[in-house]
Design a protein around this motif. Structure first.
Motif, PDB file in Angstrom:
ATOM      1  N   UNK A 257     -11.143   9.205  -4.149  1.00  0.00           N
ATOM      2  CA  UNK A 257     -10.739   9.637  -2.803  1.00  0.00           C
ATOM      3  C   UNK A 257      -9.246   9.947  -2.749  1.00  0.00           C
ATOM      4  N   UNK A 258      -8.456   9.097  -3.383  1.00  0.00           N
ATOM      5  CA  UNK A 258      -7.007   9.304  -3.368  1.00  0.00           C
ATOM      6  C   UNK A 258      -6.654  10.613  -4.068  1.00  0.00           C
ATOM      7  N   UNK A 259      -7.248  10.827  -5.224  1.00  0.00           N
ATOM      8  CA  UNK A 259      -6.963  12.054  -5.984  1.00  0.00           C
ATOM      9  C   UNK A 259      -7.405  13.277  -5.196  1.00  0.00           C
ATOM     10  N   UNK A 260      -8.571  13.197  -4.567  1.00  0.00           N
ATOM     11  CA  UNK A 260      -9.094  14.346  -3.824  1.00  0.00           C
ATOM     12  C   UNK A 260      -8.226  14.658  -2.604  1.00  0.00           C
ATOM     13  N   UNK A 261      -7.707  13.632  -1.948  1.00  0.00           N
ATOM     14  CA  UNK A 261      -6.885  13.866  -0.756  1.00  0.00           C
ATOM     15  C   UNK A 261      -5.467  14.330  -1.109  1.00  0.00           C
ATOM     16  N   UNK A 262      -5.046  14.086  -2.319  1.00  0.00           N
ATOM     17  CA  UNK A 262      -3.805  14.644  -2.858  1.00  0.00           C
ATOM     18  C   UNK A 262      -2.614  14.454  -1.908  1.00  0.00           C
ATOM     19  N   UNK A 263      -2.214  13.211  -1.653  1.00  0.00           N
ATOM     20  CA  UNK A 263      -1.087  12.969  -0.735  1.00  0.00           C
ATOM     21  C   UNK A 263       0.224  13.487  -1.306  1.00  0.00           C
ATOM     22  N   UNK A 264       1.169  13.752  -0.418  1.00  0.00           N
ATOM     23  CA  UNK A 264       2.502  14.183  -0.848  1.00  0.00           C
ATOM     24  C   UNK A 264       3.276  13.038  -1.490  1.00  0.00           C
ATOM     25  N   UNK A 265       3.075  11.821  -0.962  1.00  0.00           N
ATOM     26  CA  UNK A 265       3.780  10.648  -1.472  1.00  0.00           C
ATOM     27  C   UNK A 265       2.824   9.459  -1.538  1.00  0.00           C
ATOM     28  N   UNK A 266       3.103   8.570  -2.466  1.00  0.00           N
ATOM     29  CA  UNK A 266       2.432   7.277  -2.527  1.00  0.00           C
ATOM     30  C   UNK A 266       3.485   6.226  -2.188  1.00  0.00           C
ATOM     31  N   UNK A 267       3.222   5.437  -1.150  1.00  0.00           N
ATOM     32  CA  UNK A 267       4.175   4.438  -0.671  1.00  0.00           C
ATOM     33  C   UNK A 267       3.726   3.060  -1.153  1.00  0.00           C
ATOM     34  N   UNK A 268       4.642   2.352  -1.822  1.00  0.00           N
ATOM     35  CA  UNK A 268       4.293   1.097  -2.488  1.00  0.00           C
ATOM     36  C   UNK A 268       5.139  -0.055  -1.945  1.00  0.00           C
ATOM     37  N   UNK A 269       4.524  -1.032  -1.276  1.00  0.00           N
ATOM     38  CA  UNK A 269       5.280  -2.214  -0.838  1.00  0.00           C
ATOM     39  C   UNK A 269       5.564  -3.113  -2.033  1.00  0.00           C
ATOM     40  N   UNK A 270       6.789  -3.577  -2.146  1.00  0.00           N
ATOM     41  CA  UNK A 270       7.186  -4.398  -3.289  1.00  0.00           C
ATOM     42  C   UNK A 270       7.983  -5.605  -2.817  1.00  0.00           C
ATOM     43  N   UNK A 271       8.018  -6.617  -3.653  1.00  0.00           N
ATOM     44  CA  UNK A 271       8.864  -7.774  -3.425  1.00  0.00           C
ATOM     45  C   UNK A 271       9.956  -7.791  -4.487  1.00  0.00           C
ATOM     46  N   UNK A 272      11.106  -8.238  -4.116  1.00  0.00           N
ATOM     47  CA  UNK A 272      12.134  -8.446  -5.122  1.00  0.00           C
ATOM     48  C   UNK A 272      13.319  -7.516  -5.040  1.00  0.00           C
ATOM     49  N   UNK A 273      13.111  -6.250  -4.633  1.00  0.00           N
ATOM     50  CA  UNK A 273      14.278  -5.381  -4.539  1.00  0.00           C
ATOM     51  C   UNK A 273      14.341  -4.604  -3.243  1.00  0.00           C
ATOM     52  N   UNK A 274      13.651  -5.078  -2.238  1.00  0.00           N
ATOM     53  CA  UNK A 274      13.829  -4.546  -0.896  1.00  0.00           C
ATOM     54  C   UNK A 274      13.575  -3.061  -0.767  1.00  0.00           C
ATOM     55  N   UNK A 275      14.332  -2.426   0.100  1.00  0.00           N
ATOM     56  CA  UNK A 275      14.221  -0.990   0.300  1.00  0.00           C
ATOM     57  C   UNK A 275      15.383  -0.332  -0.443  1.00  0.00           C
ATOM     58  N   UNK A 276      15.150   0.130  -1.664  1.00  0.00           N
ATOM     59  CA  UNK A 276      16.259   0.641  -2.485  1.00  0.00           C
ATOM     60  C   UNK A 276      16.899   1.888  -1.905  1.00  0.00           C
ATOM     61  N   UNK A 277      18.203   1.967  -2.028  1.00  0.00           N
ATOM     62  CA  UNK A 277      18.924   3.180  -1.643  1.00  0.00           C
ATOM     63  C   UNK A 277      18.822   4.166  -2.805  1.00  0.00           C
ATOM     64  N   UNK A 278      18.239   5.306  -2.543  1.00  0.00           N
ATOM     65  CA  UNK A 278      17.954   6.250  -3.606  1.00  0.00           C
ATOM     66  C   UNK A 278      18.856   7.472  -3.492  1.00  0.00           C
ATOM     67  N   UNK A 279      19.523   7.816  -4.584  1.00  0.00           N
ATOM     68  CA  UNK A 279      20.302   9.052  -4.618  1.00  0.00           C
ATOM     69  C   UNK A 279      19.345  10.235  -4.669  1.00  0.00           C
ATOM     70  N   UNK A 280      19.726  11.380  -4.116  1.00  0.00           N
ATOM     71  CA  UNK A 280      18.857  12.559  -4.160  1.00  0.00           C
ATOM     72  C   UNK A 280      18.412  12.869  -5.588  1.00  0.00           C
ATOM     73  N   UNK A 281      17.104  13.017  -5.760  1.00  0.00           N
ATOM     74  CA  UNK A 281      16.576  13.354  -7.073  1.00  0.00           C
ATOM     75  C   UNK A 281      16.362  12.171  -7.996  1.00  0.00           C
TER      76      UNK A 281
END
Length: 336
Positions: A257-281
């Motif tokens: 189902x996931x592959x067929x729906x082909x989302x733009x992003x996969x969002x993953x909740x994690x423990x240990x490093x919070x919400x990382x600040x990501x540089x463009x790219x």
């Protein structure tokens, strides 16, 4: 909600057996750790709040199991076994009224409090020893509600809260305000969350909503259904839930189902490093880990590195920080 980092390298039969066991463990961790709107997804299904429950009555406020809590005097000795509710109480200025905490409550104001184990199945003796005048917990635990019945038998009426949606959060916050005599503080907390969610939704004007899959559990896959507080966070962030048409608050899904729906992003909740600040790219720290998990490498978004790590605590609790969660997700998706 967090343990998406487990890697399974075993044969199909062992993998299925391990998957079933881990599924129950992760569901319990999901309910206990983020303690969101408890979907009581333990085993079979979820405890859903009744839209007609939790309303004020002539005698007091009614919780999600039908208990009427009188308003005779403000509560001053509180135990909350739901971290989302605890965050709401702290934001209302009631930290000094809490007399114990769970291991998931990490606020500095609560650091000196004794820690109660067993969030879904607390020790009746340990709770009773502390003599709370307000005990907040899930309507059902892993034992089908027998814990709640034991509290009733010893004369301790507990407050049952199933916080699945933003509306549930607002309703229970209002109830807490009445029970504590902090009505204005409760109103302020609710108003602030509404403003924060609205501000997040105004941060991506002219952008097209991105389809996302939120990984409540990676093996076997579990995601977010329509109408939940997370679904509302997605909408405010300019994201579209790929499984918005699936029944249930926290439905199990398949890799196909996931592959067929082909989302733009996969969002993953994690423990240990919070919400990382990501540089463009920059490549998200969870991208390689997700690609290594069974089946996930075949999801186009994962294969392309379109993975977004989010803090499991921040995104797992329907409380005062929902607007913060929406702003972070909007920034990661839309770059602003």
């Amino acid at each position: 909600m967090a343990d998406t980092s487990v890697r399974v390298h075993a044969g199909p039969r062992l993998r299925r057996s391990l998957g079933r066991e881990r599924s129950l463990v992760r569901v319990r961790r999901f309910c206990a750790g983020l303690i969101p709107g408890l979907p009581a997804i333990l085993a079979a299904g979820c405890f859903s709040s009744d839209p007609d429950s939790g309303q004020a009555s002539a005698d007091g406020v009614v919780d999600d199991v039908g208990h009427v809590h009188a308003l005779h005097s403000p509560r001053t000795r509180i135990i909350s076994l739901i971290p989302a509710a605890t965050e709401t109480l702290v934001e209302m200025g009631a930290a000094d009224r809490l007399i114990a905490r769970t291991r998931y409550d990490e606020q500095a104001e609560l650091a000196a409090l004794p820690i109660l184990s067993g969030v879904l199945e607390p020790s009746v003796e340990a709770v009773a020893h502390l003599e709370p005048d307000l005990l907040i917990m899930w309507p059902t635990g892993g034992d089908g509600g027998a814990i709640g019945q034991r509290f009733v038998q010893i004369g301790l009426q507990w407050y049952g809260a199933a916080i699945n949606t933003v509306a549930d959060f607002e309703r229970h916050a209002a109830n807490f305000g009445e029970l504590l005599g902090l009505e204005r503080a409760a109103d302020s907390v609710v108003a602030a969350v509404r403003r924060d969610l609205a501000a997040a939704s105004e941060s991506w004007p002219g952008r097209v909503g991105a389809e996302i899959v939120y990984v409540v559990q990676a093996e076997p896959p579990m995601t977010v259904g329509p109408g939940t507080f997370l679904d509302s966070i997605f909408s405010a962030a300019g994201a579209v839930n790929s499984f918005r048409d699936v029944e249930g608050n926290w439905p199990s899904i398949s890799m196909e189902q996931i592959i067929w729906r082909d989302p733009d992003f996969v969002v993953v909740p994690v423990e240990g490093y919070g919400t990382p600040r990501m540089a463009p790219g920059a490549r998200d720290p969870s991208a390689d880990r997700m690609a290594d998990l069974f089946g996930w490498g075949k999801v186009p978004a994962v294969a392309a590195g379109r993975v977004i790590s989010v803090d499991a605590s921040l995104f797992g609790r329907p409380g005062p920080r929902m607007g913060e969660a929406a702003r972070y997700l909007a920034q990661r998706i839309h770059g602003r």
